[in-house]
Design an enzyme around this catalytic site. Structure first.
Site, PDB file in Angstrom:
ATOM      1  N   GLN A 137       0.837  -1.205   0.000  1.00 56.64           N
ATOM      2  CA  GLN A 137       0.000   0.000   0.000  1.00 56.64           C
ATOM      3  C   GLN A 137       0.868   1.250   0.000  1.00 56.64           C
ATOM      4  OE1 GLN A 137      -2.459   0.264   3.500  1.00 56.64           O
ATOM      5  NE2 GLN A 137      -3.859   1.741   2.606  1.00 56.64           N
ATOM      6  N   SER A 140       1.429   6.512   2.802  1.00 53.88           N
ATOM      7  CA  SER A 140       2.190   7.451   3.629  1.00 53.88           C
ATOM      8  C   SER A 140       3.464   7.934   2.944  1.00 53.88           C
ATOM      9  CB  SER A 140       2.560   6.799   4.962  1.00 53.88           C
ATOM     10  OG  SER A 140       1.410   6.520   5.718  1.00 53.88           O
ATOM     11  N   GLU A 255     -10.328  -1.598   5.226  1.00 54.30           N
ATOM     12  CA  GLU A 255      -9.212  -2.005   6.068  1.00 54.30           C
ATOM     13  C   GLU A 255      -9.665  -2.340   7.475  1.00 54.30           C
ATOM     14  OE1 GLU A 255      -4.723  -0.378   7.131  1.00 54.30           O
ATOM     15  OE2 GLU A 255      -6.272   1.048   6.574  1.00 54.30           O
ATOM     16  N   GLU A 382      -4.031  11.252  16.782  1.00 58.17           N
ATOM     17  CA  GLU A 382      -4.408  12.661  16.643  1.00 58.17           C
ATOM     18  C   GLU A 382      -5.268  12.876  15.395  1.00 58.17           C
ATOM     19  OE1 GLU A 382      -0.982  12.185  19.222  1.00 58.17           O
ATOM     20  OE2 GLU A 382      -1.399  11.480  17.194  1.00 58.17           O
TER      21      GLU A 382
END
Length: 400
Positions: A137, A140, A255, A382
């Protein structure tokens, strides 16, 4: 809407037979060459018997136990939601090895079924179902970890190919993958979630470099991936070019789906084992330790209730804000629970838990160290809280 109990309550006669078939097959097949694979693999332990687990996955596929919920026309069983839950429960109860094909079967496969063209489905779904093509994947980036909309990896269309340039990071199992589903910016000058595309990129080419990232545990299942004029066919964009954000969000919803039920059973096994350690070394006599173990059991029940409620709501015709909120709550629940279990394990072990050789961590030390990442990868705490507050509750956006 179904209640959680309706989604995963009492088995029907057909479900009873399905459960018995799954259980019987696992008992018969987790023997011989596969017997030693029990309990191996999973986050932080993907290096364990990888080739053997790959063979196990292919053995599952040959027997028709992969991609159960897919339509029969694409190699699945058209299994009901309840049957898929049953499979993951029984698989975890049998302590079967962690699957190496999770990213393809649980993430990309459902994404292609929902957003892909028929040509893409025919090309890629068979390899996912048979576990002959592995996926990673590409989300990021160094400057866009949990903030997916800030990606800068770019792709431009030249003739009949996309050319991709940029860097991804924390890419699980990229060193073993054949393909990567990549979020790239395909509209120059665009920002945030606009102008992104969801591309399928082959990993075995000169324009792709994979570098392992050594973790606290000494293993390296995460990687940096560099794209330097990497190429993929023009047709290998899922959804419309420039509108990949919705596709990417769809993948994140998948996911946190049915496989989390099995994850919770594995968590329960870890907690049960830790409770046994606490009994044997006297730590359970400490009322604070005893209370924390009780709280951990309660946390597991909360996770299960939320997972079943989310599964009962399905993916069709659900408000995107609701789906985002459900996924974020799920991530917060399990990630914080597992991190806290690692901390509890160290308190149960006491001073002996502080002693370790670099290449000889015990299971609890490894759990403690790796679970520190649980609240970061897949979307940090966060960011998950911002999603809930801004998109679901409608609170003012965080200053950026």
């Amino acid at each position: 809407m179904q209640t959680p109990d309706a989604a995963a309550g009492s088995d029907t006669s057909a479900d009873v037979k399905f459960r018995a078939d799954v259980r019987e097959w696992l008992v018969e097949n987790l023997e011989g060459e596969f017997r030693e694979l029990r309990g191996l693999g999973g986050p932080g332990r993907e290096h364990e018997a990888f080739d053997e687990r790959l063979e196990w996955d292919r053995h599952l596929a040959a027997a028709g136990w992969t991609c159960l919920g897919w339509p029969e026309q694409y190699g699945g069983r058209d299994a009901t939601l309840r049957q898929q839950v049953i499979f993951h429960e029984e698989y975890a109860k049998a302590d079967a090895p962690s699957r190496v094909s999770h990213l393809g079967e649980e993430l990309l496969g459902p994404t292609l079924l929902a957003f892909g063209t028929e040509e893409q489905k025919q090309r890629f779904l068979p390899g996912i179902r048979s576990v002959t093509e592995l996926w990673c994947q590409g989300y990021s980036e160094p400057g866009a970890g949990s903030d997916l909309a800030a990606v800068t990896t770019s792709a431009r269309l030249e003739g009949d190919e996309w050319r991709i340039n940029g860097q991804k990071i924390w890419t699980s199992l990229a060193h073993l993958a054949d393909w990567c589903f990549v979020i790239a910016r395909t509209e120059p000058g665009s920002s945030r979630h606009h102008g992104l595309s969801y591309l399928l990129v082959p990993m075995k080419q000169d324009g792709v470099e994979v570098r392992p990232i050594i973790q606290l545990t000494g293993t390296a299942e995460f990687n940096e991936v560099f794209f330097d004029d990497a190429r993929t066919e023009a047709s290998l964009v899922v959804g419309e070019p420039g509108k990949g954000w919705g596709v990417a969000m769809g993948t994140l919803t998948f996911e946190r789906g049915i496989s989390t039920v099995g994850q919770q059973i594995r968590f329960a096994r870890e907690l049960s084992d830790l409770e046994s350690v606490a009994k044997s070394n006297g730590a359970l006599e400490n009322p604070v330790i005893a209370e924390r173990i009780d709280q951990a059991w309660v946390g597991l029940r909360v996770m299960r209730a939320h997972a079943l409620r989310t599964l009962a709501s399905g993916h069709d015709n659900i408000d995107p804000r609701t789906a985002a909120g459900q996924a974020s709550v799920s991530k917060l629940l399990w990630a914080n629970w597992h991190r806290d279990l690692g901390e509890l394990a160290m308190d149960v072990l006491g001073a002996p838990g502080l002693i370790a050789l670099p290449d000889d961590l015990n299971e609890w030390q490894r759990l403690f160290l790796f679970s520190r990442a649980d609240t970061i990868y897949g979307g940090s705490n966060e960011v998950q809280r911002n999603i809930i507050s801004e998109r679901v509750l409608g609170l003012p956006r965080e200053a950026r």
